[in-house]
Write an enzyme that holds these catalytic residues in place. Structure first.
Site, PDB file in Angstrom:
ATOM      1  N   ASP A 100      -3.867  -1.473  -1.629  1.00  0.00           N
ATOM      2  CA  ASP A 100      -4.620  -2.174  -0.370  1.00  0.00           C
ATOM      3  C   ASP A 100      -6.146  -1.330  -0.619  1.00  0.00           C
ATOM      4  O   ASP A 100      -8.161  -1.624  -0.616  1.00  0.00           O
ATOM      5  CB  ASP A 100      -4.457  -1.330   1.238  1.00  0.00           C
ATOM      6  CG  ASP A 100      -4.795   0.009   1.483  1.00  0.00           C
ATOM      7  OD1 ASP A 100      -4.414   0.640   0.114  1.00  0.00           O
ATOM      8  OD2 ASP A 100      -4.777  -0.014   2.145  1.00  0.00           O
ATOM      9  N   ARG A 135       7.252   5.997  -4.244  1.00  0.00           N
ATOM     10  CA  ARG A 135       7.559   6.689  -3.447  1.00  0.00           C
ATOM     11  C   ARG A 135       7.580   5.897  -2.303  1.00  0.00           C
ATOM     12  O   ARG A 135       6.722   5.257  -2.427  1.00  0.00           O
ATOM     13  CB  ARG A 135       7.713   7.805  -3.301  1.00  0.00           C
ATOM     14  CG  ARG A 135       6.384   8.953  -3.579  1.00  0.00           C
ATOM     15  CD  ARG A 135       5.214  10.085  -3.089  1.00  0.00           C
ATOM     16  NE  ARG A 135       3.872  10.632  -3.095  1.00  0.00           N
ATOM     17  CZ  ARG A 135       3.063  10.057  -4.360  1.00  0.00           C
ATOM     18  NH1 ARG A 135       3.702   9.984  -5.450  1.00  0.00           N
ATOM     19  NH2 ARG A 135       2.161  10.489  -3.879  1.00  0.00           N
ATOM     20  N   SER A 186       1.234  -1.181  -0.186  1.00  0.00           N
ATOM     21  CA  SER A 186       0.211  -0.517   0.324  1.00  0.00           C
ATOM     22  C   SER A 186       1.095   1.260   0.175  1.00  0.00           C
ATOM     23  O   SER A 186       1.059   2.422   0.773  1.00  0.00           O
ATOM     24  CB  SER A 186      -1.236   0.121   1.037  1.00  0.00           C
ATOM     25  OG  SER A 186      -1.785  -0.899   1.398  1.00  0.00           O
TER      26      SER A 186
HETATM   27  C1  BGC Z   1      -0.241   5.242  -0.210  1.00  0.00           C
HETATM   28  C2  BGC Z   1      -1.365   4.299  -1.149  1.00  0.00           C
HETATM   29  C3  BGC Z   1      -2.523   3.699   0.330  1.00  0.00           C
HETATM   30  C4  BGC Z   1      -2.980   4.482   1.810  1.00  0.00           C
HETATM   31  C5  BGC Z   1      -3.962   3.450   2.861  1.00  0.00           C
HETATM   32  C6  BGC Z   1      -0.879   6.344   1.269  1.00  0.00           C
HETATM   33  O1  BGC Z   1      -0.018   6.233   2.537  1.00  0.00           O
HETATM   34  O2  BGC Z   1       0.406   6.470  -0.956  1.00  0.00           O
HETATM   35  O3  BGC Z   1      -0.774   3.406  -1.697  1.00  0.00           O
HETATM   36  O4  BGC Z   1      -2.976   3.051  -0.610  1.00  0.00           O
HETATM   37  O5  BGC Z   1      -1.860   4.872   2.376  1.00  0.00           O
HETATM   38  O6  BGC Z   1      -3.131   2.987   2.607  1.00  0.00           O
END
Ligand code: BGC
Length: 456
Positions: free
Chosen positions: A167, A129, A114
């Site tokens: 996620d 990133r 995620s």
């Molecule tokens: C990430 C996402 C993720 C979200 C929730 C963010 O910091 O960049 O990819 O879906 O957090 O977990």
């Protein structure tokens, strides 16, 4: 926003079947699970969870983190699927070593990762990133599925990383599998440690070139918006002195600016900074009393110099839920927590009320900003145009904030009703429901789709 095409072109309808594995890396914990999809909108899930050691979140090399993850997968298989695992002789079928596990004994694994990833195919994607306090520069630009597969292979585990899943995409899939209705869900959203949303978009609206294989027949593709980085330039987002201070001291200043105002990792810190500012004001008697006559418990409030409130990240967002949930006249639960967690001794009723009011304002702003993202997607889908007796517009949500902060969803609805183009009627058609286990069942569903594509 990144608006990342995910190569997932359809949402499930509940009839899918099979046993899959899923792992989830995305916040505080690493989860490993196996999922049996029963084909009737139900599933059985076996699961284990381990906290990610803080030092691995900022490890020198990606390999250190991924070796840890593979080891946890090994433990899980040994404990729950011993029949598929022989520590000494076990071999997964690979091109270089065709002996060992039969292909049908190899688990297909959905990897919920995620963080923002440039997805290059259903099980291939390079890290753009890190977010949420992770910082391993060595991993940026690398294919995270290959990193995990390499470590799995070193342990000879019968596992193939079949799908790379955000996620939010997992949440969207899980919601569509489990919720009854003619159409699948429109949006899967996380309001937890971080925040993000993935939604179903018309292929015709995609402007980005797509490199990998995907099924064109549905005419749709799920897009991972990465809305956490909405308006990094701060043209429209509110910006208080505490937002500025938080960003400056973060590991990634200037990015994830929407996330830093919305998600659970940051709300406690915004509140902490605001409280510490108040404590500095001579003229405000906050967390202290002139004498016992001004304290409803006839004591004197004071705050220990060792209180974690004076340390970055020292105020856990969870206490905001306690503050919101305590509606007793004396706020006794909150006062107890202020004492035990923050070393505010004998907090008076007015101290607790003030703390509750500031915490409530920080959380309410978060919920109202969350509603903006939800509304944006609903309006873009054009689904509100139809007659009101049509199916609801289904939205699956997950994450600690929406799950544990009292009335978070109600505050989102309150804001939706006041947004142009949504209003009272529109808000009624939007059905926001908790979709648990997106990173388990959702990832399994995508692994299933990927396994189908392998056969073709
Ligand atoms: C990430 C996402 C993720 C979200 C929730 C963010 O910091 O960049 O990819 O879906 O957090 O977990």
């Amino acid at each position: 926003m990144s608006q990342i095409p995910t190569y997932v072109t359809a949402v499930p309808n509940g009839t899918e079947k099979g046993v899959y594995m899923a792992v989830d890396l995305g916040g505080t914990n690493f989860r490993v699970c196996s999922i049996k999809l029963n084909g009737d909108s139900t599933f059985n899930l076996t699961y284990s969870k381990v906290a990610i050691p803080k030092e691995l979140m900022v490890a020198k090399t990606a390999q250190e983190l991924f070796a840890f993850l593979a080891k946890q997968i090994g433990h899980f298989i040994e404990t729950h699927h011993g029949d598929r695992f022989d520590k000494d002789t076990g071999r997964r079928i690979t091109e270089s070593a065709p002996e060992g596990y039969q292909e049908e004994h190899v688990f297909r694994l959905g990897f919920t990762f995620s963080f923002p990833v440039q997805q290059l195919g259903i099980n291939k994607g390079t890290l753009i990133r890190w977010t949420k306090g992770f910082d391993i520069p060595d991993a940026v630009g690398k294919d995270v599925c290959a990193l995990l597969q390499e470590e799995i292979d070193k342990l000879h585990l019968p596992v193939k990383v079949a799908a790379l899943v955000n996620d939010t995409v997992g949440t969207l899939m899980a919601r569509s599998y489990t919720s009854q209705g003619k159409n699948g869900a429109l949006l899967g959203a996380i309001f937890g440690t971080g925040t993000n949303g993935a939604y179903v978009e018309k292929l015709a609206n995609l402007k980005k070139p797509l490199q990998g294989d995907y099924d064109k027949s549905t005419g749709d593709m799920v897009i991972n918006t990465e809305w956490g980085s909405f308006d990094n330039q701060l043209s429209v987002l509110p910006n208080t002195p505490w937002d500025i201070a938080l960003d400056k001291a973060s590991v990634n200043p200037g990015i994830q600016m929407y996330e830093k105002r919305v998600s659970g990792m940051f709300l406690g810190e915004i509140l902490r900074l605001a409280v510490v500012d108040l404590l500095k004001k001579e003229e405000v008697a906050f967390f202290r009393d002139e004498n016992s006559s001004s304290n409803d418990w006839k004591s004197t409030t004071n705050i220990g110099s060792d209180s974690s409130i004076f340390t970055q990240w020292g105020l856990d967002t969870a206490i905001m839920s306690v503050a919101a949930a305590d509606n007793t006249p004396e706020l006794s639960t909150l006062r107890q927590e202020l004492d035990s967690l923050l070393h505010v001794y004998s907090p008076a009723i007015d101290d607790a009320q003030a703390f509750k009011a500031i915490a409530g304002a920080v959380a309410r702003r978060s919920a109202r900003l969350s509603a903006v993202a939800v509304a944006g997607i609903v309006l873009q889908s054009g689904k509100l145009g139809g007659a009101s007796e049509e199916e609801p517009i289904d939205i699956g949500v997950d994450g600690s904030l929406v799950e544990h902060y009292p009335y978070f969803r109600d505050m989102i609805y309150e804001a939706l009703r006041s947004i142009d183009g949504i209003g009272e009627e529109g808000a009624k058609r939007i059905r926001i429901g908790i979709a648990k286990d997106g990173s388990g069942v959702g990832a399994a569903l995508i692994a299933l789709v990927a396994a189908g594509m392998e056969k073709k």
